[in-house]
Structure formats: C-alpha cells, structure tokens
Design an enzyme around this catalytic site. Structure first.
Site, PDB file in Angstrom:
ATOM      1  N   GLY A  41       0.826  -1.210   0.000  1.00 43.81           N
ATOM      2  CA  GLY A  41       0.000   0.000   0.000  1.00 43.81           C
ATOM      3  C   GLY A  41       0.856   1.254   0.000  1.00 43.81           C
ATOM      4  N   THR A  42       1.965   1.211   0.704  1.00 46.88           N
ATOM      5  CA  THR A  42       2.860   2.378   0.763  1.00 46.88           C
ATOM      6  C   THR A  42       3.363   2.720  -0.637  1.00 46.88           C
ATOM      7  OG1 THR A  42       3.517   1.822   3.016  1.00 46.88           O
ATOM      8  CG2 THR A  42       5.034   3.222   1.767  1.00 46.88           C
TER       9      THR A  42
ATOM     10  N   ASN B 258      -7.408   4.229   9.225  1.00 48.57           N
ATOM     11  CA  ASN B 258      -6.902   2.990   9.806  1.00 48.57           C
ATOM     12  C   ASN B 258      -7.037   2.933  11.327  1.00 48.57           C
ATOM     13  OD1 ASN B 258      -4.888   5.047   8.963  1.00 48.57           O
ATOM     14  ND2 ASN B 258      -3.523   3.913  10.300  1.00 48.57           N
TER      15      ASN B 258
ATOM     16  N   GLN C 134      -7.601   0.412   3.834  1.00 45.96           N
ATOM     17  CA  GLN C 134      -8.418  -0.177   4.908  1.00 45.96           C
ATOM     18  C   GLN C 134      -9.859  -0.453   4.465  1.00 45.96           C
ATOM     19  OE1 GLN C 134      -7.400  -1.400   7.659  1.00 45.96           O
ATOM     20  NE2 GLN C 134      -5.365  -0.489   7.897  1.00 45.96           N
TER      21      GLN C 134
ATOM     22  N   GLY D 180      -2.409  -6.002  -0.074  1.00 43.00           N
ATOM     23  CA  GLY D 180      -2.765  -7.404   0.114  1.00 43.00           C
ATOM     24  C   GLY D 180      -2.966  -7.816   1.560  1.00 43.00           C
ATOM     25  N   HIS D 181      -2.053  -7.375   2.445  1.00 42.93           N
ATOM     26  CA  HIS D 181      -2.083  -7.959   3.799  1.00 42.93           C
ATOM     27  C   HIS D 181      -3.206  -7.421   4.671  1.00 42.93           C
ATOM     28  CE1 HIS D 181       0.188  -4.930   6.428  1.00 42.93           C
ATOM     29  NE2 HIS D 181       0.385  -4.424   5.228  1.00 42.93           N
TER      30      HIS D 181
ATOM     31  N   CYS E 186       2.502   1.760  13.045  1.00 44.43           N
ATOM     32  CA  CYS E 186       3.674   2.623  12.884  1.00 44.43           C
ATOM     33  C   CYS E 186       3.822   3.552  14.071  1.00 44.43           C
ATOM     34  CB  CYS E 186       3.548   3.475  11.620  1.00 44.43           C
ATOM     35  SG  CYS E 186       2.765   2.627  10.300  1.00 44.43           S
TER      36      CYS E 186
HETATM   37  N1  PLP Z   1      -2.575   3.226   4.162  1.00 49.45           N
HETATM   38  C1  PLP Z   1      -3.280   2.842   5.227  1.00 49.45           C
HETATM   39  C2  PLP Z   1      -4.576   3.519   5.519  1.00 49.45           C
HETATM   40  C3  PLP Z   1      -2.809   1.828   6.061  1.00 49.45           C
HETATM   41  O1  PLP Z   1      -3.513   1.450   7.131  1.00 49.45           O
HETATM   42  C4  PLP Z   1      -1.568   1.212   5.744  1.00 49.45           C
HETATM   43  C5  PLP Z   1      -0.996   0.180   6.638  1.00 49.45           C
HETATM   44  O2  PLP Z   1      -1.283   0.125   7.808  1.00 49.45           O
HETATM   45  C6  PLP Z   1      -0.883   1.633   4.604  1.00 49.45           C
HETATM   46  C7  PLP Z   1      -1.419   2.643   3.838  1.00 49.45           C
HETATM   47  C8  PLP Z   1       0.415   1.006   4.213  1.00 49.45           C
HETATM   48  O3  PLP Z   1       0.185  -0.251   3.631  1.00 49.45           O
HETATM   49  P1  PLP Z   1       1.397  -1.318   3.522  1.00 49.45           P
HETATM   50  O4  PLP Z   1       1.607  -1.844   4.911  1.00 49.45           O
HETATM   51  O5  PLP Z   1       0.891  -2.357   2.577  1.00 49.45           O
HETATM   52  O6  PLP Z   1       2.558  -0.588   2.995  1.00 49.45           O
END
Ligand code: PLP
Length: 383
Positions: free
Chosen positions: A71-72, A150, A178, A199-200, A324
C-alpha cells in the site's frame, strides 16, 4: 492460553485458499512472466487472471490495475507520479489524518516548492468540506484523501470530495487500503482517478499491493527500469504474491456484503459491552460512518500501552493506534487532529476485527476488560 486477534487493521492472517493458490508458483510455475518461452507464458496468464480479480472487486478495467509491492508503494506512486506529471502549478491537498504513506510524500513535494494543504477534521474525524472547497479554489489540484481511517475506521465523504475535484479538473487519489475487502468499493460509480489497496489488509500476504489508475490519468512511473506493467511500474513481478492478491480479492468480492454485516454485529457487541461495563470510556468517531470492523475506544485516566500489556498477558492482541505509531507514548496524529482531550487520548485502544473473529473472542475480551480498567485506574495519577 486462548488467543484472540483483534489487530486486523495492522495485518490479517492469510486465508488458506490464498496460500493454496500461491503454492504452485513456488515450485513448478517459476518462470519469469516477461519471458517469450512457455515457462514465462504459463505464468503470465495467471498475472492476467489476478489483474481481472482485483479489477472485479473494485469495478475497474483490468488494464487500469498496476501491481505494486504494498500500500505504501501504491500511495507513493500515485502522489509522486502525479505531482511530477503536473508540476508545481497544481497544489497538493490532503487531510491531517492520512497514513504517513500519504502525508510523507505530500510533505516531500512541499520541500520541493509545491503548495501543500492538510485539511483539518472535526471531532468525529470527518474532513472540513468547506476547507476543501477553499483549498481547491477554481483550479485543478492533486487531492489524496483516505477512503477509511486505519485508526478510527471513520469513512471519508469520498464521493463528495471526488465530485469537487472532478469539477475543478483535478486528480483524485484515495488510499483505500483499509476499505477494500471490508466495504463495497466501486470506482465505476465514484469519480476517483487512483485508488491504493494492500494485500495484507485483506487476507493476502504482506509485500503485495495494487494501484488503480483510471484510463487517461497522467502519471509518471515511480519505479524506473524495465517495461513491466505496461511501462508503468518496473521490476519483475512478484508472481506468487500477485496470484495470492487476486485470490484474496475474489474471496472478498464473493462475501463482502455478508462479512460486513457479520463483522459489524460483533464489533457493535464488543463496543457496547465495553461502554456498559467500563465507565468513562468513549468511542472515537462514534457519530461518523465507520468501517464495520474497527473500534477506537478511549479509556479516561489510563495509558493505552498499559491496557495493551494486560491484554497481551491474556493472549489478546489489539493496538494503541497505527502499528507505525505504536511504541511511542504520544497519542497518534489522528487522535490529536480530532481534538480528543489529553486524558482520553492517552488511553486509546484500537480493536480491529476480521471475518475470522468469533463470538467467543468478543466474549473473552468482555470478560476481562472491566477488571483491567479498574486495576489500572486504581494506580492512575490522574484520578
Ligand atoms: N494506508 C493505510 C490507511 C494503512 O492502514 C496502511 C498500513 O497500515 C498503509 C497505507 C500502508 O500499507 P502497507 O503496509 O501495505 O505498505
């Protein structure tokens, strides 16, 4: 010891069907999908299928899906790729409650001379639409607003914001990491130009994600190198994980409405049980539309971390905010942006359920929570 996992917004367990779908790609199907020979061809068609599965879940065309590593990366690709494509004339508008994977790239562009606005939210965590209109002014902008938060699960008025951005001729990205898999998400009815998923968070493994990019959206590639993903994201595809993501999306599409109701029912039981048995508690974002699985609860006069330790001793996994931010004793930027009073902000716990959560799980937490809260309050310097 009984274990109860209520931290599904941090990560979810991989669905057994997903693991099963991935396994052949660690043994007999190991070709490079870009290869011209049949080792490649027999793998490439599974990537095509996964692209169709992801697209089907969100109402997109398969050609509008880019696979990423998480997602990042999807968020960074959307923001950096659009900012570079549009240049400094277009401001970047986001909100104060975004995930760092949106806030940090937006702030990086501010350092590079772009105008950047972070819109505030009210006590329910909902963004100020008038502030959006003002920041948009008359001209186009790059706008990134999360579909659902999130930490609190609060759902943004994405349709209203996307309509404003469309009217101004701008580009709208939403971090739906989310939301996808928990709620029906359909880009054919909401004019977002880009959407991130991971994915996760939906029972596929960590290390794979996708970015939806509406046909015609100007985007400079973020990862440079080979011609994979139609030249839009370089790097040899992570075939097993892409296949797993496709399978997870297919499973989510078949059951999203049913699971939404089941999970919301358990979440509501958990929430009302805690509110009834633990005095001086509040649900953050209670008056907003929220994800069915998320409950952010502030317990006055005690530290969230202390609650987490006691829960963990009983085999219960929850979180004090985003993964985080946890580990720091400061309330998260989301809780602070909502203006939650200091004594409550410090005692904030996020419970996040999944389709694997059971009635027994909820009952186990409810059986222990009042005692934990009472014991900690007896030691509290704030009472
Ligand atoms: N965006 C949101 C709203 C998230 O909750 C998260 C992960 O907690 C991310 C982005 C980042 O996703 P990833 O862990 O797949 O990089």
């Amino acid at each position: 010891m009984q274990t109860v996992y209520l931290d599904s917004n941090a990560t979810t367990r991989v669905a057994p069907e997903v693991t099963e779908a991935m396994l052949p790609f660690f043994s007999e199907l190991w070709g490079n999908p870009s290869s011209m020979h049949f080792f490649g061809g027999q793998v490439a068609k599974h990537i095509d299928q996964a692209r169709e599965q992801v697209a089907a879940l969100i109402g997109a065309e398969p050609s509008e899906i880019l696979f990423t590593s998480c997602g990042t990366e999807s968020n960074n690709t959307a923001i950096c790729g659009t900012a570079e494509a549009q240049g400094t004339d277009w401001p970047i508008i986001t909100t104060r409650v975004e995930h760092p994977a949106v806030l940090q790239p937006c702030r990086r562009f501010k350092e590079h001379g772009y105008r950047e606005f972070e819109i505030s939210v009210d006590g329910n965590g909902e963004p100020d639409l008038d502030a959006f209109k003002k920041a948009l002014g008359d001209g186009p902008a790059i706008v990134s607003v999360m579909w659902a938060n999130n930490e609190t699960g609060v759902i943004s008025p994405i349709d209203e914001i996307a309509a404003l951005v469309e009217e101004a001729g701008g580009v709208m990205h939403t971090d739906a990491v989310q939301a996808v898999g928990k709620l029906p998400v359909d880009v054919s009815t909401i004019p977002v130009d880009m959407l991130s998923l991971s994915g996760h968070k939906l029972h596929a493994p960590k290390g794979v994600g996708a970015l939806y990019v509406r046909k015609g959206t100007k985007l400079k590639p973020f990862m440079l190198g080979g011609h994979q993903e139609n030249g839009r994201r370089a790097g040899t595809e992570n075939v097993p994980y892409i296949v797993g993501l496709g399978k997870a999306c297919e499973l989510a599409r078949m059951a999203v409405a049913k699971n939404e109701a089941l999970v919301a029912n358990l979440r509501d039981k958990l929430e009302s049980g805690i509110l009834a048995t633990c005095p001086d508690t509040r649900v953050n974002g209670a008056n907003a539309k929220r994800l069915p699985n998320t409950s952010s609860i502030s317990f006055e006069f005690i530290e969230g971390e202390a609650i987490l330790y006691h829960l963990s001793d009983l085999g219960i996994a929850a979180s004090s905010g985003s993964a985080c931010a946890s580990g720091s004793l400061e309330p998260s930027h989301v809780i602070r942006a909502m203006g939650i009073p200091f004594t409550a902000a410090h005692g904030t716990i996020r419970f996040s359920l999944s389709r694997y959560t059971t009635e027994d799980d909820v009952a186990y937490v409810l059986a222990h929570m009042p005692d934990i809260v009472e014991r900690l309050r007896r030691l509290s310097p704030f009472i």
